[in-house]
Write a protein that holds these residues in place. Structure first.
Motif, mmCIF file in Angstrom:
data_model
loop_
_atom_site.group_PDB
_atom_site.id
_atom_site.type_symbol
_atom_site.label_atom_id
_atom_site.label_comp_id
_atom_site.label_asym_id
_atom_site.label_seq_id
_atom_site.Cartn_x
_atom_site.Cartn_y
_atom_site.Cartn_z
ATOM 1 N N GLU A 264 0.868 -1.181 0.000
ATOM 2 C CA GLU A 264 0.000 0.000 0.000
ATOM 3 C C GLU A 264 0.897 1.221 0.000
ATOM 4 N N ARG B 252 -2.962 7.221 -3.392
ATOM 5 C CA ARG B 252 -2.841 6.006 -2.593
ATOM 6 C C ARG B 252 -3.109 4.819 -3.506
ATOM 7 N N LYS C 111 -2.622 0.379 -4.163
ATOM 8 C CA LYS C 111 -2.267 -0.954 -3.710
ATOM 9 C C LYS C 111 -1.672 -1.685 -4.904
#
Length: 475
Positions: free
Chosen positions: A177, A190, A192
């Protein structure tokens, strides 16, 4: 594991000539005691590996560490043979991991600044990684910080980050992450991103950016647009070169002479040492007059004879070295010294003067340096600066003016864990240690990269050097 720690303590105290250069006996004993206390409960293999790395890092010797190239394949398969590799290459600049290459499918461009990984801040990650880094002395922080960088070259072999991040911060699942600031939009993002295996990341990087450079590609020469010669030497690892490095240098300096070049840049920023013969060879093209080997250096050993029971755990490249330690170094080859070591008298033998080459360069030389420069690369920077053979541009080198440990090595294999660690045999000290500074070689002109440089593919050190040349020519 306690048996391994006891063997490691014994090997270090009986054989390492630089063990007490930056630690007192009491300080090192406390570190051993702290380590031993952690062994009262069962430890996972990776945890014991981490604690061992931290103990060796605390010796503050750039040649004493868990050498990744000497570990058993099956151990590394267990430690880092899994899907734990981050799909980026980056440099640690201005408190960020600044992306230089991206093997993921996500649009995070070069120059983007990672601020956290799996909820861990960059500062937290760096603090952990620095605790297992290697460098000489206390005054070489830049070298320890530089070891955090993840590049094409070390990423394809054994990068510090790849090895220790998943041990410090185990992955709950095969993904990272990422919190970052996009270089293009300047917005916080952000993501992943799936973790990769080492093979997957190397293949993805090569598909996107081309083949990983090898040792030969680390040696290059060209003329820049202004006619300045640019000699780049990324490694002194001559035994892994397929090219003849002496012929390469001869051809390069011959071309400089034929072109009538007045300025030469020698870029060794990525070299962390290797063959000392490279130092002598380069000096023969830079010196105007005959020169001797480095003076003012004294050589020490910890012991003249080692216990055969201890040495049975050690392997060597040089069998004569092991035989000497088993049979005992002749008494006329050393004398007791005040620092508790034995001064090795062979190290004080004067060497004959070396003649410069006919194709020596007569113009102005600029040596680009950085914190990777340890061992032989440090020695080159030191000798060039002391003889005023070039203007040094960049950052402070690795290595240490207090001297370092090296020359020949014992490779110790711990019987229970199977881990291997290196011990240098010789300690090199300046003749007048009272005047020695606990630091690397400072450049004449500092050049400090910024986070935005990576996004613009801007080489600030090279640019500053070219500006110096331009200013000189304008005078």
């Amino acid at each position: 594991m306690k048996e391994d720690l006891a063997l490691m303590e014994r090997a270090l105290t009986e054989l390492h000539p630089g063990l007490y250069r930056y630690n007192t006996k009491e300080e090192f004993a406390r570190k051993i005691a702290d380590f031993e206390a952690k062994l009262n409960e069962p430890l996972r293999e990776d945890r014991f590996f981490l604690l061992t790395a931290q103990l060796l890092s605390g010796i503050k010797c750039g040649h004493t560490y868990l050498n990744p190239y000497n570990q058993k394949k099956e151990i590394f398969e267990r430690l880092i043979g899994r899907q734990t590799y981050i799909p980026f290459h980056f440099r640690f600049i201005d408190g960020f991991f600044v992306i230089t290459e991206n093997a993921s499918e996500f649009d995070l461009p070069k120059g983007s600044a990672i601020t956290s990984i799996n909820g861990r801040t960059v500062d937290e990650i760096v603090q952990g990684l620095v605790s297992v880094s290697t460098a000489d002395g206390d005054g070489t922080t830049l070298t320890r910080l530089r070891s955090v960088d993840l590049s094409r070259e070390n990423g394809a072999s054994y990068a510090h980050f790849d090895l220790y991040f998943p041990i410090f911060f185990p992955l709950d699942r095969p993904e990272f992450e990422i919190e970052a600031i996009s270089y293009r939009s300047k917005e916080k993002v952000r993501l992943k991103v799936p973790a990769m295996t080492k093979q997957e990341r190397t293949a993805a990087m090569e598909k996107k950016y081309g083949k990983t450079p090898g040792y030969d590609e680390g040696w290059s020469f060209k003329f820049l647009k202004d006619g300045t010669g640019y000699l780049k030497i990324d490694n002194f690892i001559t035994w892994k070169l397929s090219i003849d490095y002496k012929r390469f240098l001869a051809d390069s300096f011959s071309r400089l002479k034929e072109a009538g070049a007045t300025d030469l840049i020698i870029d060794i920023r990525n070299s962390d040492g290797g063959d000392a013969g490279v130092v002598t060879e380069l000096l023969r093209y830079l010196h105007k007059d005959p020169f001797s080997c480095e003076t003012g250096i004294r050589t020490f050993i910890r012991t003249a004879k080692a216990d055969p029971e201890l040495l049975k755990y050690a392997s060597v490249y040089d069998q004569d070295l092991k035989a000497a330690l088993l049979n005992g170094v002749p008494k006329d080859r050393y004398k007791p010294a005040k620092n508790g070591l034995l001064e090795f008298l062979n190290g004080a033998v004067a060497c004959p003067e070396t003649e410069p080459y006919a194709d020596r360069f007569d113009g102005d030389v600029y040596l680009l340096t950085g914190p990777d420069n340890a061992s032989a690369a440090f020695t080159l920077a030191k000798r060039v600066k002391e003889a005023s053979l070039a203007t040094l541009v960049g950052r402070s080198t690795g290595g240490n003016l207090n001297g370092f440990n090296g020359g020949s090595y014992l490779f110790f294999n711990l019987p229970n864990s199977g881990f291997e660690f290196d011990i240098p045999v010789f300690a090199y000290h300046p003749a007048d240690s009272s005047q020695a500074k606990d630091s690397g070689i400072e450049p004449d002109v500092n050049a400090i990269s910024t986070a935005s440089d990576a996004g613009e593919a801007f080489d600030r050190t090279l640019d500053k050097t070219l500006r110096l040349i331009k200013e000189k020519q304008a005078r």
